[in-house]
Scaffold this motif. Sequence first.
Motif, PDB file in Angstrom:
ATOM      1  N   ALA A   1       0.807  -1.063   0.050  1.00 31.33           N
ATOM      2  CA  ALA A   1       0.242   0.043  -0.186  1.00 31.33           C
ATOM      3  C   ALA A   1       0.676   1.246  -0.227  1.00 31.33           C
ATOM      4  O   ALA A   1       1.802   1.401   0.768  1.00 31.33           O
ATOM      5  N   VAL A   2       0.615   2.224  -0.959  1.00 29.20           N
ATOM      6  CA  VAL A   2       1.354   3.419  -0.934  1.00 29.20           C
ATOM      7  C   VAL A   2       0.187   4.632  -0.814  1.00 29.20           C
ATOM      8  O   VAL A   2      -0.837   4.658  -1.090  1.00 29.20           O
ATOM      9  N   MET A   3       0.585   5.389   0.323  1.00 28.51           N
ATOM     10  CA  MET A   3      -0.125   6.615   0.695  1.00 28.51           C
ATOM     11  C   MET A   3       0.397   7.643   0.040  1.00 28.51           C
ATOM     12  O   MET A   3       1.435   8.156   0.100  1.00 28.51           O
ATOM     13  N   MET A   4      -0.597   8.558  -0.461  1.00 29.98           N
ATOM     14  CA  MET A   4      -0.206   9.433  -1.315  1.00 29.98           C
ATOM     15  C   MET A   4      -0.360  10.644  -0.352  1.00 29.98           C
ATOM     16  O   MET A   4      -0.842  10.791   0.493  1.00 29.98           O
ATOM     17  N   GLU A   5       0.675  11.769  -0.949  1.00 25.72           N
ATOM     18  CA  GLU A   5       0.414  13.214  -0.160  1.00 25.72           C
ATOM     19  C   GLU A   5      -0.668  13.890  -1.055  1.00 25.72           C
ATOM     20  O   GLU A   5      -0.905  13.790  -2.162  1.00 25.72           O
ATOM     21  N   PRO A   6      -1.044  14.785   0.047  1.00 22.33           N
ATOM     22  CA  PRO A   6      -2.418  15.419  -0.370  1.00 22.33           C
ATOM     23  C   PRO A   6      -1.570  16.639  -1.329  1.00 22.33           C
ATOM     24  O   PRO A   6      -0.296  16.894  -1.141  1.00 22.33           O
ATOM     25  N   ALA A   7      -2.677  17.048  -2.188  1.00 25.84           N
ATOM     26  CA  ALA A   7      -2.081  18.107  -3.044  1.00 25.84           C
ATOM     27  C   ALA A   7      -1.795  19.503  -2.222  1.00 25.84           C
ATOM     28  O   ALA A   7      -2.374  19.694  -1.139  1.00 25.84           O
ATOM     29  N   PRO A   8      -0.643  20.355  -2.465  1.00 29.90           N
ATOM     30  CA  PRO A   8      -0.355  21.427  -1.549  1.00 29.90           C
ATOM     31  C   PRO A   8      -1.546  22.395  -1.165  1.00 29.90           C
ATOM     32  O   PRO A   8      -2.437  22.761  -2.090  1.00 29.90           O
TER      33      PRO A   8
ATOM     34  N   PRO B   1      -4.688  18.078  18.199  1.00 31.11           N
ATOM     35  CA  PRO B   1      -5.650  17.103  17.379  1.00 31.11           C
ATOM     36  C   PRO B   1      -6.353  17.890  16.205  1.00 31.11           C
ATOM     37  O   PRO B   1      -6.688  17.369  15.353  1.00 31.11           O
ATOM     38  N   GLY B   2      -6.751  19.102  16.629  1.00 31.87           N
ATOM     39  CA  GLY B   2      -7.290  20.159  15.427  1.00 31.87           C
ATOM     40  C   GLY B   2      -6.503  20.302  14.235  1.00 31.87           C
ATOM     41  O   GLY B   2      -7.113  20.413  13.158  1.00 31.87           O
ATOM     42  N   MET B   3      -5.131  20.032  14.351  1.00 30.84           N
ATOM     43  CA  MET B   3      -4.226  19.999  13.123  1.00 30.84           C
ATOM     44  C   MET B   3      -4.264  18.752  12.426  1.00 30.84           C
ATOM     45  O   MET B   3      -3.317  18.449  11.558  1.00 30.84           O
ATOM     46  N   THR B   4      -4.613  17.465  13.100  1.00 27.94           N
ATOM     47  CA  THR B   4      -4.563  16.213  12.465  1.00 27.94           C
ATOM     48  C   THR B   4      -4.772  16.086  11.030  1.00 27.94           C
ATOM     49  O   THR B   4      -4.010  15.622  10.126  1.00 27.94           O
ATOM     50  N   PRO B   5      -5.906  16.778  10.522  1.00 28.13           N
ATOM     51  CA  PRO B   5      -6.092  16.651   8.961  1.00 28.13           C
ATOM     52  C   PRO B   5      -5.044  17.352   8.079  1.00 28.13           C
ATOM     53  O   PRO B   5      -4.793  17.137   7.143  1.00 28.13           O
ATOM     54  N   PHE B   6      -4.261  18.024   8.919  1.00 20.45           N
ATOM     55  CA  PHE B   6      -3.180  18.769   7.905  1.00 20.45           C
ATOM     56  C   PHE B   6      -1.875  18.355   8.269  1.00 20.45           C
ATOM     57  O   PHE B   6      -0.823  19.238   8.073  1.00 20.45           O
TER      58      PHE B   6
ATOM     59  N   ALA C   1       3.923  18.824   7.005  1.00 21.04           N
ATOM     60  CA  ALA C   1       5.369  18.354   6.693  1.00 21.04           C
ATOM     61  C   ALA C   1       5.923  18.784   5.364  1.00 21.04           C
ATOM     62  O   ALA C   1       6.963  19.136   5.064  1.00 21.04           O
ATOM     63  N   MET C   2       4.846  18.957   4.421  1.00 16.29           N
ATOM     64  CA  MET C   2       5.170  19.418   3.234  1.00 16.29           C
ATOM     65  C   MET C   2       5.592  20.911   3.292  1.00 16.29           C
ATOM     66  O   MET C   2       6.454  21.421   2.686  1.00 16.29           O
ATOM     67  N   LEU C   3       4.870  21.666   4.266  1.00 15.33           N
ATOM     68  CA  LEU C   3       5.330  23.010   4.351  1.00 15.33           C
ATOM     69  C   LEU C   3       6.696  23.407   4.934  1.00 15.33           C
ATOM     70  O   LEU C   3       7.492  24.037   4.620  1.00 15.33           O
ATOM     71  N   ARG C   4       6.923  22.482   5.794  1.00 13.24           N
ATOM     72  CA  ARG C   4       8.112  22.586   6.359  1.00 13.24           C
ATOM     73  C   ARG C   4       9.207  22.154   5.473  1.00 13.24           C
ATOM     74  O   ARG C   4      10.364  23.019   5.288  1.00 13.24           O
ATOM     75  N   ARG C   5       9.007  21.411   4.349  1.00 14.86           N
ATOM     76  CA  ARG C   5       9.921  21.052   3.485  1.00 14.86           C
ATOM     77  C   ARG C   5      10.326  22.391   2.297  1.00 14.86           C
ATOM     78  O   ARG C   5      11.182  22.354   1.952  1.00 14.86           O
ATOM     79  N   GLU C   6       8.994  22.862   2.210  1.00 14.35           N
ATOM     80  CA  GLU C   6       8.967  24.128   1.339  1.00 14.35           C
ATOM     81  C   GLU C   6       9.705  24.975   1.655  1.00 14.35           C
ATOM     82  O   GLU C   6      10.314  25.988   1.394  1.00 14.35           O
ATOM     83  N   VAL C   7       9.386  25.257   3.265  1.00  7.79           N
ATOM     84  CA  VAL C   7      10.137  26.469   3.952  1.00  7.79           C
ATOM     85  C   VAL C   7      11.688  26.299   3.930  1.00  7.79           C
ATOM     86  O   VAL C   7      12.344  27.132   3.556  1.00  7.79           O
ATOM     87  N   ALA C   8      11.887  25.175   4.180  1.00 11.00           N
ATOM     88  CA  ALA C   8      13.469  24.942   4.171  1.00 11.00           C
ATOM     89  C   ALA C   8      14.093  24.992   2.811  1.00 11.00           C
ATOM     90  O   ALA C   8      15.070  25.552   2.775  1.00 11.00           O
TER      91      ALA C   8
ATOM     92  N   ARG D   1       7.935  21.994  17.557  1.00  5.40           N
ATOM     93  CA  ARG D   1       6.492  21.702  17.538  1.00  5.40           C
ATOM     94  C   ARG D   1       5.817  22.130  19.166  1.00  5.40           C
ATOM     95  O   ARG D   1       6.519  22.346  19.932  1.00  5.40           O
ATOM     96  N   PHE D   2       4.629  22.266  18.923  1.00  9.59           N
ATOM     97  CA  PHE D   2       3.819  22.527  20.317  1.00  9.59           C
ATOM     98  C   PHE D   2       2.417  22.097  20.129  1.00  9.59           C
ATOM     99  O   PHE D   2       1.831  21.462  19.023  1.00  9.59           O
ATOM    100  N   VAL D   3       1.864  22.151  21.282  1.00  9.23           N
ATOM    101  CA  VAL D   3       0.382  21.457  21.412  1.00  9.23           C
ATOM    102  C   VAL D   3      -0.436  22.631  21.908  1.00  9.23           C
ATOM    103  O   VAL D   3      -0.530  23.035  22.968  1.00  9.23           O
ATOM    104  N   GLY D   4      -1.396  23.033  20.967  1.00  8.57           N
ATOM    105  CA  GLY D   4      -2.132  24.203  21.488  1.00  8.57           C
ATOM    106  C   GLY D   4      -1.647  25.545  21.204  1.00  8.57           C
ATOM    107  O   GLY D   4      -2.209  26.496  20.814  1.00  8.57           O
ATOM    108  N   CYS D   5      -0.625  26.057  21.903  1.00 12.72           N
ATOM    109  CA  CYS D   5      -0.091  26.913  21.906  1.00 12.72           C
ATOM    110  C   CYS D   5       1.435  27.003  22.282  1.00 12.72           C
ATOM    111  O   CYS D   5       1.819  26.272  23.466  1.00 12.72           O
ATOM    112  N   PRO D   6       2.377  27.584  21.761  1.00 15.05           N
ATOM    113  CA  PRO D   6       3.526  27.533  22.090  1.00 15.05           C
ATOM    114  C   PRO D   6       4.201  27.981  23.403  1.00 15.05           C
ATOM    115  O   PRO D   6       5.153  27.307  24.169  1.00 15.05           O
ATOM    116  N   ALA D   7       3.362  28.598  24.042  1.00 21.29           N
ATOM    117  CA  ALA D   7       3.505  28.960  25.627  1.00 21.29           C
ATOM    118  C   ALA D   7       3.509  27.850  26.484  1.00 21.29           C
ATOM    119  O   ALA D   7       4.356  27.639  27.453  1.00 21.29           O
TER     120      ALA D   7
END
Lengths: 346, 325
Positions: free
Chosen positions: B125-132, B193-198, B203-210, B221-227
């Motif tokens: 099984a191969v899992m595709m990446e979503p379109a950006p 959890p709210g960012m799970t769909p994305f 990960a793709m944006l991270r590569r693109e920024v780099a 990474r953070f959960v909810g708020c970086p603070a």
Amino acid sequence: MNNVGIGDRAGQVPELAQVTPDALRLAELVSIAVRVEPALLRAIRLGLCPGLPTAAEADLWFSGLTDARSRSGFALAPGARAVLQQRLAGDRQNLEQAWRITRTVHAGAPRLMRIEEELVWLALSGASDEALAAPLDAIIAALRLEPDRSRGLSQWVVRALPRLPARLRRLDQFWLLAFAASVRLGGQRIMTGTPPASALRGALPLLIPENAPRIAVSARLLSGMLDLTEPPAAGTDAFEVPATDPIVLEVLPHPTAAQGRQVLLERGGRTVVDAPADEIYLRTISGEIFEVTAGEQGAASYRVLSYRIQQSDFRDERLPLLAPPPRTFIAEDLWLPDPPAWAAER
Amino acid sequence: MRPHVFLGDLVRAELALRPDPDTVAAIGALLGLAPVAAVREQARSPADGGDAAALDLGTEARTRGDEIPAAATPLVISPRTGVPELGSPLGLPPSRVRRVSVAPRASILLPAAEPLARTGMDDLAVMMEPAPLFRAEWSTTLLSELLGIRVSTGPHDVERMVGLAARGQPLVELRHPRRTLSFGVQMLIDSAPGMTPFAQDCAMLRREVARVVGAGVQVMRFVGCPARGVGPGSRPRDRYQPPPPPTPVLLVTDLGLGGPEFGGDRAGVPEWLDFAELLGPERSRPLAVVPYPLGRVPPALRAALDVVEWDRTTTIHSVRRALAR
């Protein structure tokens, strides 16, 4: 016909339409898919409704329409999915495009998942019964001929059958798979509802493995009534049947009758059916036939007239005669809505 | 123990040989079924209209101590079907059943379908990446605009310098501003959890920024708020430290707008406002890339952060509008 252990959430669809119609639209379009990954959700949104914002994906993801959410995707709740599929089937153009995208995105998905999605597409698009049956025939053949795969395939059957479109339940192959898998998984319940009378009569004995687990059932033939109980009632005679849930038996007037009356006996339950004869025959799904007679003073006796079939070859496997002692039937231990006249006279 | 020879065997022998009753009795004795009281043929059975054989088996069964029916009527075997007719008594052997069972069963054959092919190495099984989420062709421009820091290191602004000289003011070096990515970026990715769909989009944006920014990307990474804490893994525990000015801070988050109804680790507006204040006034405002329409973002957050919608509809103009606030 509801799935076992899964709540029907179809009622949530209209509510969602009021809150997030974008998510509902997206849900319809992905309803062919067994599993909805971000890639599929994105491809459907951008391909079929590019005007929907990214937020529609998250709204659907976290809506009450989804089950089994994980980082890799979600599944639509079966009840809701069935309603969404019906809505999608009413829009032929979108149905075809949604199937095209789903098939493309899932080209690398596990084979059984692709088969399940193809079955959904065929059912929704109005394909012929022959086209629908073909993938099921391939799975049946694998179950029958390749025992090393039977457990894995049976586990797929457990998951897949309850969520397939209702139209498939008209097919004999659907029920053959349900009971063949049930018996391979120790009698696990897969479907509720009543199979078509023809579904189990024919080829199912060929699909029941020789070492299938068995459970005891008791039968008592009373004046015009056949009383079936699992587990066997105290003081009654028992015979063994392949362990399925429900237990399926066919009441025959005659051991060679091609067609009888199908009786479903729930595990842990009791069924009383009309049997206007002094002796009847019970055929199990493995093809064994048991003779049941009222016997002396209403006691029931069984004798196995068994002929098991493996593949298409016949082998005479005469089983030992079960010869329980005659007993007197006690009217009080049988619940009947309307006791027969003879019971009242006693 | 029941003998392995059944009465059915005697019936078969009788039907095959058609012997006289004494011979049948002798055969029964040889088979261990003696004494057999009588085995006789009946001329014709009115039930099936043909010749029938009938056996009185009551005596034999009683002799062996088996259960027998109260009314042990003769076993009527139809020569047409070869099985006991209805009305035959209990305890009779399954004579002729086999042949009759063959007839209906033999015609029931499964379709000659090929078994489902086995999974091979090619079927993994191969899992595709979503379109950006940003348009791929605009992605570099959008990120450069978002993450670039305006500095006065461009070409000399000759026009303004001439103006100064013409007005008799002291001449200073004036340069056109330009955006630079040389200060790098601190990228903070929300793992709530709210960012799970994305998650894959992150990960793709991270590569693109780099790819766009180069080596100066710090990802946490953070959960909810970086603070609440940051870190490289899925369980951020380190205290958040802002980067040195003017390095921009890029937040990839839903700002607590999405996620499951309960237990979503959502951060509220006050928590986000505190975080914005933590960054201090000496740098540009933090940027938030959010997968929700701007209309859903509370005004207080839009005032404290530069919020950009993470969607195909985002253009260079909408980014500039967001940054100009």
